[in-house]
Design a protein around this motif. Structure first.
Motif, PDB file in Angstrom:
ATOM      1  N   ARG A 155       0.852  -1.190   0.000  1.00 34.91           N
ATOM      2  CA  ARG A 155       0.000   0.000   0.000  1.00 34.91           C
ATOM      3  C   ARG A 155       0.887   1.240   0.000  1.00 34.91           C
ATOM      4  NH1 ARG A 155      -3.081  -2.834   4.336  1.00 34.91           N
ATOM      5  NH2 ARG A 155      -1.515  -4.443   4.108  1.00 34.91           N
ATOM      6  N   TYR A 156       0.296   2.378  -0.294  1.00 34.46           N
ATOM      7  CA  TYR A 156       1.035   3.627  -0.372  1.00 34.46           C
ATOM      8  C   TYR A 156       0.909   4.416   0.926  1.00 34.46           C
ATOM      9  CZ  TYR A 156       1.169   2.846  -5.454  1.00 34.46           C
ATOM     10  OH  TYR A 156       1.385   2.338  -6.708  1.00 34.46           O
ATOM     11  N   GLY A 157       1.760   5.428   1.056  1.00 29.47           N
ATOM     12  CA  GLY A 157       1.714   6.306   2.212  1.00 29.47           C
ATOM     13  C   GLY A 157       1.101   7.650   1.872  1.00 29.47           C
ATOM     14  N   TYR A 158       0.572   8.312   2.895  1.00 29.36           N
ATOM     15  CA  TYR A 158      -0.028   9.636   2.750  1.00 29.36           C
ATOM     16  C   TYR A 158       0.673  10.636   3.658  1.00 29.36           C
ATOM     17  CZ  TYR A 158      -4.281   7.912   0.400  1.00 29.36           C
ATOM     18  OH  TYR A 158      -5.172   7.370  -0.475  1.00 29.36           O
ATOM     19  N   GLU A 159       0.557  11.877   3.292  1.00 27.09           N
ATOM     20  CA  GLU A 159       0.828  12.981   4.206  1.00 27.09           C
ATOM     21  C   GLU A 159      -0.376  13.895   4.164  1.00 27.09           C
ATOM     22  OE1 GLU A 159       3.593  16.762   4.034  1.00 27.09           O
ATOM     23  OE2 GLU A 159       4.786  14.940   4.225  1.00 27.09           O
ATOM     24  N   LEU A 160      -1.013  14.084   5.299  1.00 27.10           N
ATOM     25  CA  LEU A 160      -2.231  14.867   5.387  1.00 27.10           C
ATOM     26  C   LEU A 160      -1.977  16.133   6.198  1.00 27.10           C
ATOM     27  CD1 LEU A 160      -4.677  11.954   6.346  1.00 27.10           C
ATOM     28  CD2 LEU A 160      -3.974  12.680   4.057  1.00 27.10           C
ATOM     29  N   HIS A 161      -2.339  17.270   5.660  1.00 23.82           N
ATOM     30  CA  HIS A 161      -2.253  18.536   6.387  1.00 23.82           C
ATOM     31  C   HIS A 161      -3.675  18.907   6.808  1.00 23.82           C
ATOM     32  CE1 HIS A 161       2.001  19.766   5.322  1.00 23.82           C
ATOM     33  NE2 HIS A 161       1.806  18.635   4.661  1.00 23.82           N
ATOM     34  N   LEU A 162      -3.963  18.733   8.088  1.00 23.94           N
ATOM     35  CA  LEU A 162      -5.311  18.899   8.610  1.00 23.94           C
ATOM     36  C   LEU A 162      -5.498  20.288   9.201  1.00 23.94           C
ATOM     37  CD1 LEU A 162      -5.745  15.432  10.364  1.00 23.94           C
ATOM     38  CD2 LEU A 162      -6.128  16.048   7.963  1.00 23.94           C
ATOM     39  N   ASP A 163      -6.596  20.924   8.812  1.00 25.68           N
ATOM     40  CA  ASP A 163      -6.933  22.249   9.317  1.00 25.68           C
ATOM     41  C   ASP A 163      -7.096  22.193  10.833  1.00 25.68           C
ATOM     42  OD1 ASP A 163      -7.830  25.015   8.958  1.00 25.68           O
ATOM     43  OD2 ASP A 163      -9.806  24.258   9.510  1.00 25.68           O
ATOM     44  N   ARG A 164      -6.445  23.114  11.543  1.00 25.45           N
ATOM     45  CA  ARG A 164      -6.483  23.073  13.007  1.00 25.45           C
ATOM     46  C   ARG A 164      -7.894  23.305  13.544  1.00 25.45           C
ATOM     47  NH1 ARG A 164      -3.138  22.477  16.761  1.00 25.45           N
ATOM     48  NH2 ARG A 164      -0.912  22.224  16.444  1.00 25.45           N
ATOM     49  N   GLU A 165      -8.667  24.121  12.865  1.00 29.37           N
ATOM     50  CA  GLU A 165     -10.014  24.428  13.360  1.00 29.37           C
ATOM     51  C   GLU A 165     -10.990  23.299  13.095  1.00 29.37           C
ATOM     52  OE1 GLU A 165     -13.675  27.580  12.492  1.00 29.37           O
ATOM     53  OE2 GLU A 165     -11.658  28.027  11.742  1.00 29.37           O
ATOM     54  N   THR A 166     -10.989  22.768  11.877  1.00 24.83           N
ATOM     55  CA  THR A 166     -12.020  21.807  11.469  1.00 24.83           C
ATOM     56  C   THR A 166     -11.529  20.370  11.368  1.00 24.83           C
ATOM     57  OG1 THR A 166     -11.559  22.079   9.106  1.00 24.83           O
ATOM     58  CG2 THR A 166     -13.129  23.627  10.117  1.00 24.83           C
ATOM     59  N   ALA A 167     -10.209  20.147  11.312  1.00 24.59           N
ATOM     60  CA  ALA A 167      -9.580  18.832  11.088  1.00 24.59           C
ATOM     61  C   ALA A 167      -9.800  18.320   9.666  1.00 24.59           C
ATOM     62  CB  ALA A 167     -10.054  17.786  12.098  1.00 24.59           C
ATOM     63  N   LEU A 168     -10.330  19.165   8.778  1.00 24.33           N
ATOM     64  CA  LEU A 168     -10.490  18.755   7.391  1.00 24.33           C
ATOM     65  C   LEU A 168      -9.134  18.796   6.685  1.00 24.33           C
ATOM     66  CD1 LEU A 168     -13.777  20.636   6.506  1.00 24.33           C
ATOM     67  CD2 LEU A 168     -13.486  18.155   6.691  1.00 24.33           C
ATOM     68  N   PRO A 169      -8.894  17.890   5.732  1.00 22.91           N
ATOM     69  CA  PRO A 169      -7.610  17.861   5.018  1.00 22.91           C
ATOM     70  C   PRO A 169      -7.534  18.978   3.988  1.00 22.91           C
ATOM     71  CG  PRO A 169      -9.042  16.126   4.214  1.00 22.91           C
ATOM     72  CD  PRO A 169      -9.772  16.777   5.341  1.00 22.91           C
ATOM     73  N   LEU A 170      -6.623  19.901   4.191  1.00 21.78           N
ATOM     74  CA  LEU A 170      -6.429  20.991   3.242  1.00 21.78           C
ATOM     75  C   LEU A 170      -5.350  20.660   2.221  1.00 21.78           C
ATOM     76  CD1 LEU A 170      -6.679  24.173   5.504  1.00 21.78           C
ATOM     77  CD2 LEU A 170      -8.491  22.793   4.442  1.00 21.78           C
ATOM     78  N   LYS A 171      -4.590  19.622   2.488  1.00 22.24           N
ATOM     79  CA  LYS A 171      -3.556  19.187   1.552  1.00 22.24           C
ATOM     80  C   LYS A 171      -3.309  17.701   1.766  1.00 22.24           C
ATOM     81  CE  LYS A 171       1.322  20.108   0.360  1.00 22.24           C
ATOM     82  NZ  LYS A 171       2.506  20.940   0.722  1.00 22.24           N
ATOM     83  N   SER A 172      -3.148  16.974   0.661  1.00 27.19           N
ATOM     84  CA  SER A 172      -2.879  15.544   0.735  1.00 27.19           C
ATOM     85  C   SER A 172      -1.859  15.175  -0.326  1.00 27.19           C
ATOM     86  CB  SER A 172      -4.174  14.754   0.498  1.00 27.19           C
ATOM     87  OG  SER A 172      -3.887  13.387   0.273  1.00 27.19           O
ATOM     88  N   LEU A 173      -0.820  14.467   0.088  1.00 23.63           N
ATOM     89  CA  LEU A 173       0.150  13.916  -0.848  1.00 23.63           C
ATOM     90  C   LEU A 173       0.124  12.408  -0.734  1.00 23.63           C
ATOM     91  CD1 LEU A 173       3.264  16.218  -0.224  1.00 23.63           C
ATOM     92  CD2 LEU A 173       1.372  16.569  -1.823  1.00 23.63           C
ATOM     93  N   LEU A 174       0.102  11.734  -1.860  1.00 19.45           N
ATOM     94  CA  LEU A 174       0.177  10.274  -1.910  1.00 19.45           C
ATOM     95  C   LEU A 174       1.544   9.901  -2.453  1.00 19.45           C
ATOM     96  CD1 LEU A 174      -1.325   7.560  -1.587  1.00 19.45           C
ATOM     97  CD2 LEU A 174      -2.092   7.806  -3.952  1.00 19.45           C
ATOM     98  N   LEU A 175       2.291   9.074  -1.697  1.00 12.18           N
ATOM     99  CA  LEU A 175       3.671   8.737  -2.034  1.00 12.18           C
ATOM    100  C   LEU A 175       3.842   7.240  -2.204  1.00 12.18           C
ATOM    101  CD1 LEU A 175       5.455  10.910   0.691  1.00 12.18           C
ATOM    102  CD2 LEU A 175       4.886  11.565  -1.650  1.00 12.18           C
ATOM    103  N   ASN A 176       4.728   6.860  -3.141  1.00 14.98           N
ATOM    104  CA  ASN A 176       5.045   5.439  -3.267  1.00 14.98           C
ATOM    105  C   ASN A 176       6.150   5.069  -2.299  1.00 14.98           C
ATOM    106  OD1 ASN A 176       7.472   6.241  -4.420  1.00 14.98           O
ATOM    107  ND2 ASN A 176       6.930   5.614  -6.493  1.00 14.98           N
ATOM    108  N   GLU A 177       6.600   3.799  -2.380  1.00 16.73           N
ATOM    109  CA  GLU A 177       7.583   3.299  -1.430  1.00 16.73           C
ATOM    110  C   GLU A 177       8.935   3.992  -1.557  1.00 16.73           C
ATOM    111  OE1 GLU A 177       7.651   0.870  -5.161  1.00 16.73           O
ATOM    112  OE2 GLU A 177       6.111   1.642  -3.798  1.00 16.73           O
ATOM    113  N   SER A 178       9.194   4.656  -2.687  1.00 14.70           N
ATOM    114  CA  SER A 178      10.450   5.382  -2.884  1.00 14.70           C
ATOM    115  C   SER A 178      10.339   6.856  -2.525  1.00 14.70           C
ATOM    116  CB  SER A 178      10.907   5.250  -4.351  1.00 14.70           C
ATOM    117  OG  SER A 178      11.101   3.888  -4.694  1.00 14.70           O
ATOM    118  N   GLY A 179       9.186   7.276  -2.066  1.00 10.07           N
ATOM    119  CA  GLY A 179       8.984   8.670  -1.715  1.00 10.07           C
ATOM    120  C   GLY A 179       8.598   9.552  -2.877  1.00 10.07           C
ATOM    121  N   GLN A 180       8.298   8.957  -4.036  1.00 16.82           N
ATOM    122  CA  GLN A 180       7.892   9.750  -5.200  1.00 16.82           C
ATOM    123  C   GLN A 180       6.435  10.164  -5.069  1.00 16.82           C
ATOM    124  OE1 GLN A 180       8.940   6.753  -8.182  1.00 16.82           O
ATOM    125  NE2 GLN A 180      10.611   8.059  -8.877  1.00 16.82           N
ATOM    126  N   LEU A 181       6.163  11.401  -5.456  1.00 18.99           N
ATOM    127  CA  LEU A 181       4.808  11.922  -5.384  1.00 18.99           C
ATOM    128  C   LEU A 181       3.952  11.327  -6.502  1.00 18.99           C
ATOM    129  CD1 LEU A 181       2.807  13.970  -4.126  1.00 18.99           C
ATOM    130  CD2 LEU A 181       3.656  15.641  -5.786  1.00 18.99           C
TER     131      LEU A 181
END
Length: 315
Positions: free
Chosen positions: A144-170
């Motif tokens: 499976r792949y990895g994510y990086e989620l940037h969650l809004d401090r007020e609402t916890a909604l994801p304002l940014k999401s990156l999906l990365l492979n096992e080599s760290g490629q976007l």
């Protein structure tokens, strides 16, 4: 959803229990944030080297969530969803809407997902002019792949999401450019004439359980849904099964060949892979196709593991 360089994300994961606990709390906030939060904004979506921008309005009231998406560049395409189900769509956007916001269809249970992923707070960040918390989601295996989620401090909604492979490629980026949790009015979710009602005929026809199973699945993946539906390209009926681990998912399609000559194939566009394999059964050859956001090797192994017989039990 990430603000930290990729080499830091993949190479600098910490495993302090307090960090993991805090990350789990943020994930729990995300799991419930979409259900009762109204908001509007614009976001950018990047996939396979191509970019698109969209406006979004979400109205949460009376125990229902209405969401309207409008494409801002190219053809004026839009989609309307109610409680996550597509109600109407312009043809250009209908097939993309679920890919753009994968966490909305996920079962975000931190305890369950913690068996297959490590979670870590990566630090403070800022997206669309708003303070956010960067959360790393790292898979514990190669399936499976990895994510990086940037969650809004007020609402916890994801304002940014990156999906990365096992080599760290976007592989995929989703990022708000402007975001506001202000009140949304019913008029904001009214769609134009190009948003055509989605036919439910295929769903109504898909009420037969397919007699197929997979002899191998990555740890944590289970059968979520299955049906038998008419093929859009022939008169055959196609068995369809969808598997997931609570975050990642993939679909398996099985179509009788009836003597047709087709070749095995494999392809990848951004995070989405498609693997087709010919399978010989007692009733003739079948083309097995696995499509989803999993590594190519995982999709190939699933395709080769499909067997005719008793249907796989639903979760």
């Amino acid at each position: 959803m990430r603000v930290i360089p990729l080499y830091v994300v993949l190479g600098g994961w910490l495993s302090m229990p307090a960090f993991a606990a805090d990350a789990g709390a943020w994930l729990q906030r995300l799991a419930t944030a979409e259900e009762g939060q109204s908001y509007h904004g614009t976001f950018m979506y990047e996939r396979n080297g191509s970019f698109s921008s969209h406006a979004v309005w979400q109205l949460a009231e009376n125990n229902q969530v209405h969401e309207r998406l409008l494409q801002l560049d190219g053809p004026a395409a839009e989609v309307l969803l109610v409680d996550g189900r597509v109600q109407c769509a312009s043809e250009q956007l209908a097939s993309q809407v679920r890919d753009m916001k994968p966490w909305q269809q996920a079962q975000l249970d931190p305890q369950v997902l913690g068996q297959w992923y490590d979670f870590q707070l990566l630090g403070e960040s800022r997206v669309a002019g708003r303070p956010t918390m960067a959360l790393g989601v790292r898979p514990k295996d190669q399936h499976r792949y990895g994510y990086e989620l940037h969650l809004d401090r007020e609402t916890a909604l994801p304002l940014k999401s990156l999906l990365l492979n096992e080599s760290g490629q976007l592989l995929e980026r989703f990022q708000f450019i402007q975001f506001s949790p202000d009140a949304v009015q019913p008029a904001d979710i009214e769609v134009g004439a190009a948003c055509q009602p989605v036919s439910l005929a295929a769903e109504e026809a898909g009420d037969t359980a397919p007699q197929w199973r997979s002899d191998w699945l990555p740890d944590g993946f289970q059968l979520l849904d299955s049906s038998v539906r008419p093929s859009p390209a022939s008169d055959e009926r196609v068995a369809w099964l969808i598997y997931g681990d609570g975050l990642a998912h993939f679909s398996v399609f099985l179509e009788p060949l009836r003597g047709a000559v087709v070749e095995d194939a494999r392809s990848q566009m951004g995070p989405t892979v498609a693997v087709s394999k010919r399978l010989t059964t007692a009733d003739g050859d079948v083309m097995v196709t696995v499509v989803g956001e999993v590594p190519l090797g995982t999709a190939e192994r699933v395709a080769l593991s499909m067997r005719a017989g008793a249907d796989q039990a639903l979760r």
